[in-house]
Every structure is written in structure tokens, then in C-alpha cells.
Design an enzyme around this catalytic site. Structure first.
Site, PDB file in Angstrom:
ATOM      1  N   ARG A 172       0.841  -1.196   0.000  1.00  0.00           N
ATOM      2  CA  ARG A 172       0.000   0.000   0.000  1.00  0.00           C
ATOM      3  C   ARG A 172       0.876   1.246   0.000  1.00  0.00           C
ATOM      4  O   ARG A 172       1.932   1.272   0.653  1.00  0.00           O
ATOM      5  CB  ARG A 172      -0.911   0.022   1.239  1.00  0.00           C
ATOM      6  N   HIS A 206      -0.733   0.239  -9.659  1.00  0.00           N
ATOM      7  CA  HIS A 206      -1.449  -0.682  -8.761  1.00  0.00           C
ATOM      8  C   HIS A 206      -1.948  -1.936  -9.509  1.00  0.00           C
ATOM      9  O   HIS A 206      -3.147  -2.224  -9.532  1.00  0.00           O
ATOM     10  CB  HIS A 206      -2.619   0.028  -8.061  1.00  0.00           C
TER      11      HIS A 206
HETATM   12  P1  NAP Z   1      -1.751 -11.605   4.862  1.00  0.00           P
HETATM   13  O1  NAP Z   1      -1.894 -13.015   4.395  1.00  0.00           O
HETATM   14  O2  NAP Z   1      -2.734 -11.070   5.826  1.00  0.00           O
HETATM   15  O3  NAP Z   1      -0.271 -11.448   5.447  1.00  0.00           O
HETATM   16  C1  NAP Z   1       0.143 -10.337   6.160  1.00  0.00           C
HETATM   17  C2  NAP Z   1       1.527 -10.583   6.713  1.00  0.00           C
HETATM   18  O4  NAP Z   1       2.001  -9.372   7.307  1.00  0.00           O
HETATM   19  C3  NAP Z   1       1.568 -11.657   7.800  1.00  0.00           C
HETATM   20  O5  NAP Z   1       2.718 -12.450   7.643  1.00  0.00           O
HETATM   21  C4  NAP Z   1       1.677 -10.837   9.093  1.00  0.00           C
HETATM   22  O6  NAP Z   1       2.365 -11.483  10.147  1.00  0.00           O
HETATM   23  C5  NAP Z   1       2.481  -9.653   8.612  1.00  0.00           C
HETATM   24  N1  NAP Z   1       2.271  -8.488   9.491  1.00  0.00           N
HETATM   25  C6  NAP Z   1       1.137  -7.810   9.722  1.00  0.00           C
HETATM   26  N2  NAP Z   1       1.335  -6.809  10.586  1.00  0.00           N
HETATM   27  C7  NAP Z   1       2.639  -6.863  10.920  1.00  0.00           C
HETATM   28  C8  NAP Z   1       3.459  -6.104  11.789  1.00  0.00           C
HETATM   29  N3  NAP Z   1       2.970  -5.086  12.523  1.00  0.00           N
HETATM   30  N4  NAP Z   1       4.755  -6.452  11.907  1.00  0.00           N
HETATM   31  C9  NAP Z   1       5.268  -7.498  11.194  1.00  0.00           C
HETATM   32  N5  NAP Z   1       4.529  -8.262  10.350  1.00  0.00           N
HETATM   33  C10 NAP Z   1       3.249  -7.943  10.215  1.00  0.00           C
HETATM   34  O7  NAP Z   1      -1.765 -10.610   3.608  1.00  0.00           O
HETATM   35  P2  NAP Z   1      -1.545 -10.960   2.054  1.00  0.00           P
HETATM   36  O8  NAP Z   1      -2.730 -11.646   1.503  1.00  0.00           O
HETATM   37  O9  NAP Z   1      -0.216 -11.614   1.910  1.00  0.00           O
HETATM   38  O10 NAP Z   1      -1.502  -9.476   1.445  1.00  0.00           O
HETATM   39  C11 NAP Z   1      -0.583  -8.510   1.886  1.00  0.00           C
HETATM   40  C12 NAP Z   1      -0.954  -7.142   1.359  1.00  0.00           C
HETATM   41  O11 NAP Z   1      -0.643  -7.036  -0.032  1.00  0.00           O
HETATM   42  C13 NAP Z   1      -2.434  -6.794   1.394  1.00  0.00           C
HETATM   43  O12 NAP Z   1      -2.841  -6.392   2.669  1.00  0.00           O
HETATM   44  C14 NAP Z   1      -2.547  -5.678   0.368  1.00  0.00           C
HETATM   45  O13 NAP Z   1      -2.377  -4.427   1.002  1.00  0.00           O
HETATM   46  C15 NAP Z   1      -1.361  -5.937  -0.563  1.00  0.00           C
HETATM   47  N6  NAP Z   1      -1.794  -6.266  -1.940  1.00  0.00           N
HETATM   48  C16 NAP Z   1      -1.384  -5.449  -2.949  1.00  0.00           C
HETATM   49  C17 NAP Z   1      -1.725  -5.761  -4.261  1.00  0.00           C
HETATM   50  C18 NAP Z   1      -1.229  -4.938  -5.410  1.00  0.00           C
HETATM   51  O14 NAP Z   1      -1.614  -5.169  -6.551  1.00  0.00           O
HETATM   52  N7  NAP Z   1      -0.348  -4.002  -5.200  1.00  0.00           N
HETATM   53  C19 NAP Z   1      -2.510  -6.893  -4.528  1.00  0.00           C
HETATM   54  C20 NAP Z   1      -2.914  -7.698  -3.461  1.00  0.00           C
HETATM   55  C21 NAP Z   1      -2.532  -7.372  -2.164  1.00  0.00           C
HETATM   56  P3  NAP Z   1       1.799 -12.837  10.840  1.00  0.00           P
HETATM   57  O15 NAP Z   1       1.950 -13.902   9.755  1.00  0.00           O
HETATM   58  O16 NAP Z   1       2.691 -13.058  11.971  1.00  0.00           O
HETATM   59  O17 NAP Z   1       0.377 -12.574  11.171  1.00  0.00           O
HETATM   60  C1  GLV Z   2      -5.197  -5.180  -4.084  1.00  0.00           C
HETATM   61  O1  GLV Z   2      -4.568  -4.199  -3.866  1.00  0.00           O
HETATM   62  C2  GLV Z   2      -5.653  -6.109  -3.091  1.00  0.00           C
HETATM   63  O2  GLV Z   2      -5.539  -5.807  -1.892  1.00  0.00           O
HETATM   64  O3  GLV Z   2      -6.165  -7.172  -3.466  1.00  0.00           O
END
Ligand code: NAP
Ligand code: GLV
Length: 310
Positions: free
Chosen positions: A225, A273
Site C-alpha cells: 500500500r 497498482h
Molecule cells: P496476509 O496473508 O494477511 O499477510 C500479512 C503478513 O504481514 C503476515 O505475515 C503478518 O504477520 C504480517 N504483518 C502484519 N502486521 C505486521 C506487523 N505489525 N509487523 C510485522 N509483520 C506484520 O496478507 P496478504 O494476503 O499476503 O496481502 C498482503 C498485502 O498485499 C495486502 O494487505 C494488500 O495491502 C497488498 N496487496 C497489494 C496488491 C497490489 O496489486 N499491489 C494486490 C494484493 C494485495 P503474521 O503472519 O505473523 O500474522
Molecule cells: C489489491 O490491492 C488487493 O488488496 O487485493
């Protein structure tokens, strides 16, 4: 017939999602949300960046399904009902993220950008082979997306570390967790990949202090983000020579204003994005399976924790 309301920020997108969800869930009535309409009595909502108004009129909702992985936009809505929110888990996004990271990483580590420049001068000029140990990659966030990226990059031979809130074991990836190990994680990292969710704890995490803690000639790849980044600090680190480059897919303001310094900065590479886009078939499949599970009284995965914000 049980109703499902579909609401996104754009009418064409709402219509498209309504149509494809309806095809997958013929036993439900899928309703397209429109501004100013009265409540439809829907039991479920399928949303992406919905206006807060949706939740003021749809007062009988029992669960919300997010058409993306990140839920920061929904959790910030005023008047959001206290009902379960489910987000997409991977749904085809993890592979896209790995492809994105490997593409940009290799432009620097293998010198592909440099070869593109040399081509302009018809220069046949091979560089020395890569020394992987000079390119330690650090992935912040080891969830659905970060874990996949870390594994994919490690499989290529790069030294990879990951940082998350909680400890775990991951073959081929050095694990750091919690605030206490953050500095050590940054201190061994040259290519920093951000895949954290946006929460109160992670907002502005890519700031001066973090950037100064990275190895020299660092590269920052932000695909989570925009609000994770303090823009002035990132620009200062690029201009001071601390950073070799920044690869940015997400921004504090989207679309990024045309006069923003990122656009023309020689060390910045940008995409709008799209690092991992929601894939229609995967999203429809995941959400429709979950709705049917809930209807059978069974638990569904992808539940967002309100206390942690992700
Ligand atoms: P997720 O499965 O919820 O994983 C989040 C990870 O972040 C977990 O490993 C968590 O730790 C860690 N975390 C959260 N808060 C933390 C903190 N304060 N300190 C250290 N580690 C922390 O999320 P995801 O599905 O992988 O997605 C991640 C992010 O990618 C989304 O939230 C979104 O913003 C972004 N995204 C971007 C796009 C794009 O096109 N640019 C597309 C999709 C997603 P734990 O494992 O210990 O809980
Ligand atoms: C895209 O940014 C997503 O969070 O899926």
C-alpha cells in the site's frame, strides 16, 4: 430467494461482478448496488472499495466478502457493521506478485536495464556473472503473498529473509519476527519487498529510519500500500544515493497526480497498482464456495481479524 448485494467504486465494475457472481450462484439473487437506492435486504455483500452508504442502507447483512486481499479501505469506513469480513486468500495473486518481484529484481541484479541501455549503442558487452550473495532480499509480511514471493526468490538462489509478526519456520528463508528483530532483518537486506497489510502499526513504516538501516545500494519494491511509505523520506534516500532504485506499484494518492516527483525520477520505476490484480475466475470461485459454506453453517477461511486489522 436470499439476496447478495454487489458494490464497488465504479458502476461498470459493479455490473460485471454482479453478472459473474450471479452465474456462479444461480440459487441466490445478485443485486447491483446503486447510489441512492433503498436497502435490498441482502444477507451478504460482495465489495471492492464500496462507499460507506452501502452499509447504511443494507442493514440486514450477515457477512462481507472483499474482492481483494487488503481490507484497509473497508475497515476505515464509518458505520461499518460488526459482522464477519472475508478477504481473498491468494486467489491467483501470489504468483503474480512473485513474477513482479523477480522481473524488477533481475533488472538490477542481472543488469537487464543496463543491457537495454547498451543496446541503444549497439554494444555487445557482457557483464560478469551474478553473485547472488550480493543481493540479499528481505520480504516484509509473510502471509499468503509474502511467503510465496520469498520461496520463489529463494528458489532462484538469492539469500532471502522474511519478517512477520509471529515466528515460524520456512525452508530456505531466514525468519525474523516482531519489533525486536526488525533492525536485524533490515541490516541484512539489500532488496526490500513490502507485502505487509496497511494497519495502524505499519502505516509509514518505510521511512527515513528504515531506509537508513538497509544495506548500501538498496532497492525498495513496494507492492502493498502507498501509505506504507513516507514519500519525502523515500525521495531523500534516492537522491542521497542510499538507494539504487525504488519500484513502486502503490501510492499515497491513486491515481498519482501528474506533477508528482516520482513520475520523472530517474531511479523510480512505477506501475499503476497492478502488481497482482484480482482474477475474476479465482475470486468468484473462492467467494461462492465460502458463501455456500456459510449457508451450510460451516466455517469459511479468509476471515479478517478486527483486532489486528488484517
Ligand atoms: P496476509 O496473508 O494477511 O499477510 C500479512 C503478513 O504481514 C503476515 O505475515 C503478518 O504477520 C504480517 N504483518 C502484519 N502486521 C505486521 C506487523 N505489525 N509487523 C510485522 N509483520 C506484520 O496478507 P496478504 O494476503 O499476503 O496481502 C498482503 C498485502 O498485499 C495486502 O494487505 C494488500 O495491502 C497488498 N496487496 C497489494 C496488491 C497490489 O496489486 N499491489 C494486490 C494484493 C494485495 P503474521 O503472519 O505473523 O500474522
Ligand atoms: C489489491 O490491492 C488487493 O488488496 O487485493
Amino acid at each position: 430467494m436470499t439476496r447478495i448485494i454487489v458494490a464497488t467504486a465504479q458502476p461498470e465494475s459493479t455490473r460485471r461482478w454482479r453478472d459473474v457472481m450471479q452465474a456462479a450462484l444461480p440459487e441466490f439473487e445478485l443485486v447491483e448496488w446503486q447510489p441512492g437506492q433503498t436497502g435490498s435486504g441482502a444477507k451478504y455483500a460482495v465489495v471492492w472499495g464500496p462507499p460507506a452508504e452501502v452499509f447504511q442502507t443494507e442493514t440486514g447483512l450477515e457477512a462481507i466478502f472483499n474482492l481483494g486481499a487488503g481490507v484497509d479501505a473497508i475497515l476505515g469506513l464509518p458505520g461499518l457493521p460488526d459482522i464477519p469480513i472475508y478477504r481473498l486468500e491468494d486467489a491467483g495473486m501470489a504468483a503474480q506478485m512473485a513474477e513482479y518481484v523477480i522481473h524488477y529484481l533481475s533488472r538490477y541484479s542481472r543488469g537487464f536495464d543496463e543491457y537495454a541501455r547498451r543496446q541503444l549503442h549497439s554494444a555487445w558487452s557482457p557483464k560478469q556473472g551474478i553473485v547472488y550473495s550480493r543481493w540479499p532480499v528481505g520480504v516484509m509480511g509473510l502471509g499468503q503473498l509474502g511467503t510465496y514471493v520469498a520461496r520463489a526468490v529463494a528458489n532462484l538462489g538469492y539469500p532471502v529473509a522474511g519478517w512477520a509478526r509471529s515466528p515460524r519456520e520456512e525452508e530456505g528463508v531466514e525468519i525474523f519476527h516482531g519489533d525486536a528483530q526488525f533492525k536485524a532483518f533490515l541490516g541484512r537486506t539489500r532488496v526490500l519487498v513490502n507485502l505487509l497489510p496497511l494497519t495502524d502499526q505499519t502505516r509509514g513504516i518505510i521511512n527515513r529510519e528504515l531506509l537508513q538501516s538497509l544495506l548500501p545500494d538498496a532497492v525498495v519494491i513496494n507492492i502493498a500500500r502507498g501509505a506504507h511509505v513516507v514519500d519525502e523520506d523515500l525521495l531523500a534516500a534516492l537522491d542521497s544515493g542510499k538507494l539504487m532504485a525504488a519500484v513502486l506499484d502503490v501510492f499515497n494518492q491513486e491515481p498519482l497526480p501528474a506533477d508528482h516527483p516520482y513520475w520523472l525520477h530517474p531511479k523510480v520505476k512505477m506501475t499503476p497498482h497492478v502488481a497482482a490484480v484480482t482474477l475474476e475466475a479465482d475470486a468468484v470461485d473462492q467467494i461462492s464456495r465460502r458463501i455456500r459454506l456459510l449457508e451450510e453453517g460451516k466455517p469459511a477461511s479468509g476471515l479478517v481479524r478486527r483486532d489486528t486489522g488484517y
